[in-house]
Write a protein that holds these residues in place. Structure first.
Motif, mmCIF file in Angstrom:
data_model
loop_
_atom_site.group_PDB
_atom_site.id
_atom_site.type_symbol
_atom_site.label_atom_id
_atom_site.label_comp_id
_atom_site.label_asym_id
_atom_site.label_seq_id
_atom_site.Cartn_x
_atom_site.Cartn_y
_atom_site.Cartn_z
ATOM 1 N N GLN A 1 0.819 -1.201 0.000
ATOM 2 C CA GLN A 1 0.000 0.000 0.000
ATOM 3 C C GLN A 1 0.861 1.263 0.000
ATOM 4 O O GLN A 1 0.554 2.245 -0.681
ATOM 5 N N ARG A 2 1.968 1.242 0.746
ATOM 6 C CA ARG A 2 2.875 2.392 0.750
ATOM 7 C C ARG A 2 3.459 2.620 -0.644
ATOM 8 O O ARG A 2 3.587 3.761 -1.095
ATOM 9 N N TYR B 1 2.082 1.730 -3.507
ATOM 10 C CA TYR B 1 1.007 2.248 -4.357
ATOM 11 C C TYR B 1 0.900 3.764 -4.205
ATOM 12 O O TYR B 1 0.793 4.499 -5.186
ATOM 13 N N ARG B 2 0.877 4.217 -2.946
ATOM 14 C CA ARG B 2 0.738 5.655 -2.706
ATOM 15 C C ARG B 2 1.929 6.422 -3.259
ATOM 16 O O ARG B 2 1.777 7.484 -3.868
#
Length: 234
Positions: free
Chosen positions: A174-175, A177-178
């Motif tokens: 998720q990190r 992706y951001r």
């Protein structure tokens, strides 16, 4: 084995090249795995694979960089990455001196195993930008080009529970992706590590200048989680 691969617009792999990609990727994995083989957990495996003498001992920065070139040449995407996160370090720019300064500032135990490899052990996540919490990291390795610039960063965690390992991969995915401006769903990929031997979850990002692998795999000793952030630039 359940394998989850998250491939993005920067990733291309024509069918006719898959066999060559497999060989080239194995070269990159061997180079990255070299750091692990020299840990107290990896040495027994190294003895079984290579006997008393390991070829990584005689490797040079030039030969390791050639292996990196071979691997990324056949497994890179079509577009440049919008960013190249590497746990707070800058690929193709950070140096061994930068790593040493970081280690000193965060009281991290590191050793320059070769002129192309620095290995750090028992690293608290707070030592990395954006990872103020999370599971302790058993080992972090930094790989360098012949000019001393950083070419890859890898981490290794061992003996984790399946749920904890899956959470670690999901959170780091998720990190990423951001950082890359991607819209992340509730999960990275669609699989989950189970208690079945060799079950795994995997995230891959492939760009023209950047490659990332996040892996969690069930082993006899528990789940191992590995991250690798690799420069794909020539």
């Amino acid at each position: 084995m359940t394998q989850v691969a998250a491939n993005f617009p920067g990733h291309t792999m024509p069918r006719l090249r898959r066999a060559v990609v497999g060989v080239a990727s194995a070269v990159v994995l061997f180079v990255a795995f070299g750091g692990f083989l020299h840990t107290k957990w990896g040495r027994p495996l190294m003895m079984r694979l290579f006997g008393a003498s390991c070829p990584m001992f005689s490797a040079t920065a030039e030969s390791v960089d050639r292996a990196r070139h071979m691997g990324v040449a056949f497994d890179r995407g079509a577009a440049d990455a919008p960013a190249r996160p590497a746990l707070g370090f800058t690929l193709d720019s950070s140096t061994r001196a930068d790593v040493a300064s970081w280690a000193s500032a965060h009281d991290v135990d590191c050793k320059e195993e070769h002129d192309w490899l620095t290995r750090c052990v028992n690293v608290a996540p707070i030592a990395f930008s954006g990872l103020e919490a999370g599971l302790p990291i058993d080992e972090v390795t930094f790989g360098f080009r012949p000019d001393g610039k950083l070419s890859n960063v890898s981490t290794f965690r061992r003996k984790l529970r399946p749920d904890a390992a899956d959470k670690a991969v999901q959170e780091q995915g998720q990190r990423l992706y951001r950082s890359l401006g991607m819209i992340a769903g509730s999960r990275v990929g669609s699989g989950q590590v189970s208690s079945q031997l060799a079950s795994s979850t995997r995230v891959e990002l492939r760009y023209r200048d950047y490659s990332v692998d996040l892996n969690a795999v069930e082993l006899p000793s528990g789940v191992a989680v590995r991250e690798q952030y690799l420069s794909a630039r020539d």
